[in-house]
Design an enzyme around this catalytic site. Sequence first.
Site, PDB file in Angstrom:
ATOM      1  N   ASP A 205       0.730  -1.299   0.093  1.00 27.19           N
ATOM      2  CA  ASP A 205       0.279  -0.006   0.362  1.00 27.19           C
ATOM      3  C   ASP A 205       1.150   1.347   0.285  1.00 27.19           C
ATOM      4  OD1 ASP A 205      -2.857   0.965   0.338  1.00 27.19           O
ATOM      5  OD2 ASP A 205      -2.195   1.868   2.003  1.00 27.19           O
ATOM      6  N   GLU A 249       1.834  -0.225  -5.007  1.00 25.75           N
ATOM      7  CA  GLU A 249       0.461   0.651  -5.384  1.00 25.75           C
ATOM      8  C   GLU A 249       1.412   1.999  -5.067  1.00 25.75           C
ATOM      9  OE1 GLU A 249      -4.215   2.806  -3.958  1.00 25.75           O
ATOM     10  OE2 GLU A 249      -2.227   2.880  -2.523  1.00 25.75           O
TER      11      GLU A 249
HETATM   12  C1  NOJ Z   1      -4.336   3.195  -0.188  1.00 21.39           C
HETATM   13  C2  NOJ Z   1      -5.574   2.242  -0.550  1.00 21.39           C
HETATM   14  O1  NOJ Z   1      -6.295   1.370  -1.443  1.00 21.39           O
HETATM   15  C3  NOJ Z   1      -6.462   2.967  -0.030  1.00 21.39           C
HETATM   16  O2  NOJ Z   1      -8.123   1.979  -0.030  1.00 21.39           O
HETATM   17  C4  NOJ Z   1      -6.506   3.213   1.222  1.00 21.39           C
HETATM   18  O3  NOJ Z   1      -7.603   4.443   1.880  1.00 21.39           O
HETATM   19  C5  NOJ Z   1      -5.028   3.884   1.967  1.00 21.39           C
HETATM   20  N1  NOJ Z   1      -4.798   3.975   1.099  1.00 21.39           N
HETATM   21  C6  NOJ Z   1      -4.813   4.375   3.123  1.00 21.39           C
HETATM   22  O4  NOJ Z   1      -4.142   2.982   2.896  1.00 21.39           O
END
Ligand code: NOJ
Length: 557
Positions: A205, A249
């Site tokens: 993440d 991500e």
């Molecule tokens: C990215 C995640 O995909 C999202 O859903 C989340 O709110 C944020 N990171 C914070 O963890």
Amino acid sequence: MKVTDTSDLWWKNAVIYSLDIETYDDSNADGVGDLGGLARRIDYLAELGITCLWLMPFYPSPDRDDGYDIKDFYGVDDRLGNHGQLVEVIRTAHDRGIRVIADLIVNHTSDQHPWFKSARRSVDSPYRDFYVWRDTEPPDTSHQVVFPDQEDSIWELDERTEQWYLHHFYKHQPDLNVANPKVRDELMRVIGFWIELGIDGFRVDAVPFFLDDVETQEAEGLAGNPHDLLRRIRAFLGRRKGSAMMLGEVNVTHKKQLAYFGGDHGGQLDMMFDFVTMQATYLAMARGDARPLARALAGRPQIHPACQWATFLRNHDELTLDKLSDAEREEVFAAFGPQEEMQIYGRGLKRRLPPMLQGDPRRIRMSYSLLFSLPGTPTLYYGEEIGMGEDLALEGRMAVRTPMQWTAGKNGGFSAAPPSKLMAQPVPGGYAPEHVNVADQQEDPDSLWTHVHSLITAYRRCPEIGWGEARIIEQPHHGVLAHRCDLDDSALLAVHNLAAEPVTLQLPVEGSDSSSVAEDVLGREPVALTGGGVELTLEGYGFRWLRVHQSRGALMA
Ligand code: NOJ
């Protein structure tokens, strides 16, 4: 390349499917999906043909960011089940040839995590330095917040100790100080723990955010090069499990993404979502003009052969359009989400794909054909295979996080609980379970499920897409994307018409001879190769996948 290579770097041509356990299947009728429910759906996922299951956060959480706010990195939220049931899911998935990856969230914790509770009690807490603090009034950081509807600064004053802590996301998600060696030790321990339990890798993440913290500290001479951390995590993961993978991500420009792969040498993230190509796809579809998509693909940097792009059309978040220009974003808004209630954060849409395409089956099918034929590893978000819609009445991103629709029956077959007890209701209206559900579509040879199933089968038969050298084939029709992926002596040619008008085109097929035919991978008639090319007629929103054997120009079986 040998076919046996594909097993080592399995992520190069995997089919990834992401789901949130709590909205997938409820086995104990308490209104919340659970691990028992997921376990009994593993055979469904195997039948669909996916090869990698991405489990969204299942850790104990106050659930103020749908589980991305974690209070115990080693736990399983008891609403979902326990470690034993998780191991059963992993083991059953493995038995069916499906790998399981988990969300790894190390940018922040929940403010309910014991580390933060201790850290905020006193500046002398042993956990104080697990987080990032400043003791002077922060400047205006409103332009840096991720959720502008909720936050106006990335710093929050902690009244008790009179210092500000960093939080890139919500204020209840304090950022971990990954420059602190003790935090790094914890991070490795967490990775090691889940790997021992059988997890095959991680969707990591918010990578740029946690590396950014290291950069901040580096400026103060506190930490090394932030990318060293990523390299060290990757190396550690490889030592613990040779086949494990990290999918990051990283929503930055293509050029910047290269650094997160580890540049030409690789060795950092194995995969990254291709946010740029995803956004260009929507712009191209909005215009009925494939050129933005062709440009995005051509702009991908060359990456290390062990690395891969994860392609996707939707995920659990907003459909972000932040990499488009303001004018381009407005075009996509106008085409796919003109009403304010469909938009979110000023940069995205809170809709699923079929309603955006007004339910037009030609466009929906073409979009998924694109997804599976673009060079990379396709990633599906649960429910995409049946064309689920969104519930715009739900707050923010929750609009696309409604229960999986298994049947036309009560609660869409998601749960036997009274509807009032469900953690979320199935979507109402034209996309409700009575119209859109797995059971009906599995029986129907013309359904979207059957289409997605055949695309998955075709993708898995064509390692050219994940492994090959990809390029755009020049041709004069702006509405058409023609690309080819070459692997050894075989090539896959994919042609998509993003426009409503039918088109007939001549496509040069380098390396073919005039006496051969191209196999149609999606089961239609083979096409004759004449004069070093093919002539194709595509309906509006039509598509073809053709495979040619280059050196001999022969049909490849
Ligand atoms: C990215 C995640 O995909 C999202 O859903 C989340 O709110 C944020 N990171 C914070 O963890």
